[in-house]
Design a protein around this motif. Structure first.
Motif, PDB file in Angstrom:
ATOM      1  N   LEU A 216       0.485  -3.316  -3.255  1.00  0.00           N
ATOM      2  CA  LEU A 216      -0.569  -3.501  -4.249  1.00  0.00           C
ATOM      3  C   LEU A 216      -0.572  -2.359  -5.264  1.00  0.00           C
ATOM      4  CD1 LEU A 216      -3.409  -4.588  -1.800  1.00  0.00           C
ATOM      5  CD2 LEU A 216      -2.334  -6.069  -3.515  1.00  0.00           C
ATOM      6  N   VAL A 217       0.038  -1.232  -4.869  1.00  0.00           N
ATOM      7  CA  VAL A 217       0.129  -0.066  -5.749  1.00  0.00           C
ATOM      8  C   VAL A 217       1.480  -0.033  -6.451  1.00  0.00           C
ATOM      9  CG1 VAL A 217      -0.064   2.457  -5.881  1.00  0.00           C
ATOM     10  CG2 VAL A 217      -1.377   1.191  -4.157  1.00  0.00           C
ATOM     11  N   HIS A 218       2.555  -0.233  -5.676  1.00  0.00           N
ATOM     12  CA  HIS A 218       3.917  -0.247  -6.210  1.00  0.00           C
ATOM     13  C   HIS A 218       4.629  -1.477  -5.668  1.00  0.00           C
ATOM     14  CE1 HIS A 218       3.577   3.834  -7.791  1.00  0.00           C
ATOM     15  NE2 HIS A 218       3.050   4.192  -6.640  1.00  0.00           N
ATOM     16  N   ARG A 219       5.111  -2.336  -6.559  1.00  0.00           N
ATOM     17  CA  ARG A 219       5.759  -3.579  -6.130  1.00  0.00           C
ATOM     18  C   ARG A 219       7.187  -3.360  -5.640  1.00  0.00           C
ATOM     19  NH1 ARG A 219       2.500  -8.183  -5.417  1.00  0.00           N
ATOM     20  NH2 ARG A 219       0.678  -7.844  -6.713  1.00  0.00           N
ATOM     21  N   SER A 222      10.339   2.153  -4.328  1.00  0.00           N
ATOM     22  CA  SER A 222      10.667   3.426  -4.962  1.00  0.00           C
ATOM     23  C   SER A 222      10.163   4.591  -4.112  1.00  0.00           C
ATOM     24  CB  SER A 222      10.022   3.486  -6.342  1.00  0.00           C
ATOM     25  OG  SER A 222       8.605   3.438  -6.205  1.00  0.00           O
ATOM     26  N   PRO A 223      10.603   5.828  -4.416  1.00  0.00           N
ATOM     27  CA  PRO A 223      10.044   6.994  -3.710  1.00  0.00           C
ATOM     28  C   PRO A 223       8.519   7.051  -3.786  1.00  0.00           C
ATOM     29  CG  PRO A 223      12.013   7.628  -4.915  1.00  0.00           C
ATOM     30  CD  PRO A 223      11.715   6.219  -5.312  1.00  0.00           C
ATOM     31  N   ALA A 224       7.963   6.634  -4.908  1.00  0.00           N
ATOM     32  CA  ALA A 224       6.503   6.632  -5.033  1.00  0.00           C
ATOM     33  C   ALA A 224       5.865   5.671  -4.039  1.00  0.00           C
ATOM     34  CB  ALA A 224       6.107   6.253  -6.458  1.00  0.00           C
ATOM     35  N   PHE A 225       6.502   4.538  -3.817  1.00  0.00           N
ATOM     36  CA  PHE A 225       5.986   3.590  -2.838  1.00  0.00           C
ATOM     37  C   PHE A 225       5.971   4.215  -1.449  1.00  0.00           C
ATOM     38  CE2 PHE A 225       7.221   0.665   0.565  1.00  0.00           C
ATOM     39  CZ  PHE A 225       6.146  -0.210   0.562  1.00  0.00           C
ATOM     40  N   TRP A 226       7.084   4.836  -1.060  1.00  0.00           N
ATOM     41  CA  TRP A 226       7.166   5.403   0.284  1.00  0.00           C
ATOM     42  C   TRP A 226       6.198   6.582   0.461  1.00  0.00           C
ATOM     43  CZ3 TRP A 226       8.777   2.447   3.832  1.00  0.00           C
ATOM     44  CH2 TRP A 226       9.779   1.503   3.585  1.00  0.00           C
ATOM     45  N   ARG A 227       5.868   7.277  -0.631  1.00  0.00           N
ATOM     46  CA  ARG A 227       4.836   8.313  -0.526  1.00  0.00           C
ATOM     47  C   ARG A 227       3.483   7.703  -0.209  1.00  0.00           C
ATOM     48  NH1 ARG A 227       7.894  10.712  -4.791  1.00  0.00           N
ATOM     49  NH2 ARG A 227       6.552   9.771  -6.398  1.00  0.00           N
ATOM     50  N   GLU A 228       3.212   6.531  -0.792  1.00  0.00           N
ATOM     51  CA  GLU A 228       1.960   5.831  -0.481  1.00  0.00           C
ATOM     52  C   GLU A 228       1.937   5.435   1.000  1.00  0.00           C
ATOM     53  OE1 GLU A 228      -0.650   5.257  -2.331  1.00  0.00           O
ATOM     54  OE2 GLU A 228       0.105   5.918  -4.281  1.00  0.00           O
ATOM     55  N   VAL A 229       3.068   4.932   1.509  1.00  0.00           N
ATOM     56  CA  VAL A 229       3.139   4.547   2.918  1.00  0.00           C
ATOM     57  C   VAL A 229       2.925   5.759   3.812  1.00  0.00           C
ATOM     58  CG1 VAL A 229       4.626   3.607   4.729  1.00  0.00           C
ATOM     59  CG2 VAL A 229       4.642   2.570   2.449  1.00  0.00           C
ATOM     60  N   GLU A 230       3.590   6.863   3.491  1.00  0.00           N
ATOM     61  CA  GLU A 230       3.487   8.079   4.304  1.00  0.00           C
ATOM     62  C   GLU A 230       2.057   8.606   4.341  1.00  0.00           C
ATOM     63  OE1 GLU A 230       4.523  11.220   6.721  1.00  0.00           O
ATOM     64  OE2 GLU A 230       5.832   9.565   6.132  1.00  0.00           O
ATOM     65  N   ALA A 231       1.352   8.506   3.211  1.00  0.00           N
ATOM     66  CA  ALA A 231      -0.024   9.010   3.156  1.00  0.00           C
ATOM     67  C   ALA A 231      -0.949   8.218   4.066  1.00  0.00           C
ATOM     68  CB  ALA A 231      -0.536   8.967   1.721  1.00  0.00           C
ATOM     69  N   ARG A 232      -0.666   6.935   4.237  1.00  0.00           N
ATOM     70  CA  ARG A 232      -1.543   6.066   5.033  1.00  0.00           C
ATOM     71  C   ARG A 232      -1.034   5.844   6.451  1.00  0.00           C
ATOM     72  NH1 ARG A 232      -1.561   4.773  -0.196  1.00  0.00           N
ATOM     73  NH2 ARG A 232      -3.542   4.207  -1.183  1.00  0.00           N
ATOM     74  N   CYS A 233       0.267   6.071   6.661  1.00  0.00           N
ATOM     75  CA  CYS A 233       0.854   5.821   7.983  1.00  0.00           C
ATOM     76  C   CYS A 233       1.884   6.914   8.283  1.00  0.00           C
ATOM     77  CB  CYS A 233       1.500   4.438   8.009  1.00  0.00           C
ATOM     78  SG  CYS A 233       2.099   3.913   9.633  1.00  0.00           S
ATOM     79  N   PRO A 234       1.430   8.140   8.553  1.00  0.00           N
ATOM     80  CA  PRO A 234       2.374   9.221   8.864  1.00  0.00           C
ATOM     81  C   PRO A 234       3.231   8.851  10.086  1.00  0.00           C
ATOM     82  CG  PRO A 234       0.147  10.075   8.513  1.00  0.00           C
ATOM     83  CD  PRO A 234       0.035   8.577   8.578  1.00  0.00           C
ATOM     84  N   GLY A 235       4.483   9.213  10.024  1.00  0.00           N
ATOM     85  CA  GLY A 235       5.368   8.881  11.128  1.00  0.00           C
ATOM     86  C   GLY A 235       5.792   7.434  11.158  1.00  0.00           C
ATOM     87  N   TRP A 236       5.753   6.760  10.000  1.00  0.00           N
ATOM     88  CA  TRP A 236       6.090   5.341   9.954  1.00  0.00           C
ATOM     89  C   TRP A 236       7.539   5.073  10.370  1.00  0.00           C
ATOM     90  CZ3 TRP A 236      10.142   4.417   6.718  1.00  0.00           C
ATOM     91  CH2 TRP A 236      10.375   5.360   5.706  1.00  0.00           C
TER      92      TRP A 236
END
Length: 260
Positions: A216-219, A222-236
């Motif tokens: 919903l933030v990045h379609r 990209s690295p920006a997308f994975w930063r969003e994932v890391e912020a919400r799910c550390p250790g994904w």
């Protein structure tokens, strides 16, 4: 030239499907799904949770296809053995099935006669009630409804924690039996999730939810997308490894239970 003399456009060719029996070197007889695909360039043999599949290009003969399977018989047997490692999960059978997978565990299942067909969770055990006349379709439908209700209950616990930091919520969420993907987000923000997620570890399920929410933030991925994932799910990364190790078993187990 008048349109009266124009030749009609040829209809696009579609997939042609059938199946045939094949005997492995160990004597086992298996059913192979055969698909003639107008887009295929070569013969291809694959195995997934639905079984073996032979794909043929438009001009390949049936004889050449069966010869191709024989030439790759050893590979086929190895792949089928990998997919047979299902921890004993078999199609749902009334009065026979004694346990069912849920949230990374196998829970005991008891059978009872009742006025309507319903599967319920009672602590750390499951109970299926059904009238004597209930057929297999009703039992499978009750199982699928149960799994979807449990999956939506998980979403109800997780979504309030993640939505405040997102630009918007998904327009809707639906659960499907998916062949390869675990989730997807459509252009209209409708989210699809694989129903087999509820069979596995909850942390892995939540990771897939977070992954799709971050689209919903990045379609893109990209690295920006994975930063969003890391912020919400550390250790994904650990959850991705879980799917590499257990994903095939989860999908195959659900398909066996639902006979699809």
């Amino acid at each position: 030239m008048s349109s009266l003399f124009r030749l009609p456009k040829p209809k696009p060719r579609t997939l042609e499907r059938d199946s045939f029996d094949f005997t492995l070197d160990d004597g086992r007889s298996i059913r192979i799904n055969r698909v003639r695909d107008p887009r295929a360039r070569r013969l291809r043999l694959s195995v997934d949770e639905r079984g073996a599949r032979l794909t043929l290009p438009p001009r390949a003969s049936l004889v050449s296809g069966e010869r191709f399977v024989r030439e790759h018989g050893d590979w086929l047997a190895r792949q089928l053995a990998m997919h047979d490692d299902d921890d004993g999960i078999e199609p749902l059978q009334r009065g026979v099935t004694a346990q069912l997978p849920l949230r990374g565990r196998m829970l005991p299942l008891s059978w009872h006669e009742g006025r309507f067909t319903l599967l319920r969770l009672d602590g750390d055990a499951l109970a299926m009630q059904a009238p004597a006349r209930a057929g297999q379709a009703a039992l499978v439908r009750a199982l699928r409804d149960f799994y979807e209700a449990q999956a939506r209950a998980d979403l109800g616990r997780w979504l309030p924690r993640h939505l405040p930091t997102l630009p918007r919520a998904p327009s809707r969420v639906r659960f499907k039996v998916m062949s390869s993907q675990w989730g997807s987000l459509a252009p209209d923000d409708a989210m699809s999730l694989d129903l087999s997620l509820v069979l596995g570890e909850p942390a892995a399920f939540e990771y897939v939810l977070v992954h799709e929410l971050c689209h919903l933030v990045h379609r893109d991925h990209s690295p920006a997308f994975w930063r969003e994932v890391e912020a919400r799910c550390p250790g994904w990364g650990a959850q991705r490894e879980y799917f590499h190790a257990e994903g095939r078993r989860l999908k195959a187990g659900l398909r066996r239970l639902l006979a699809c």
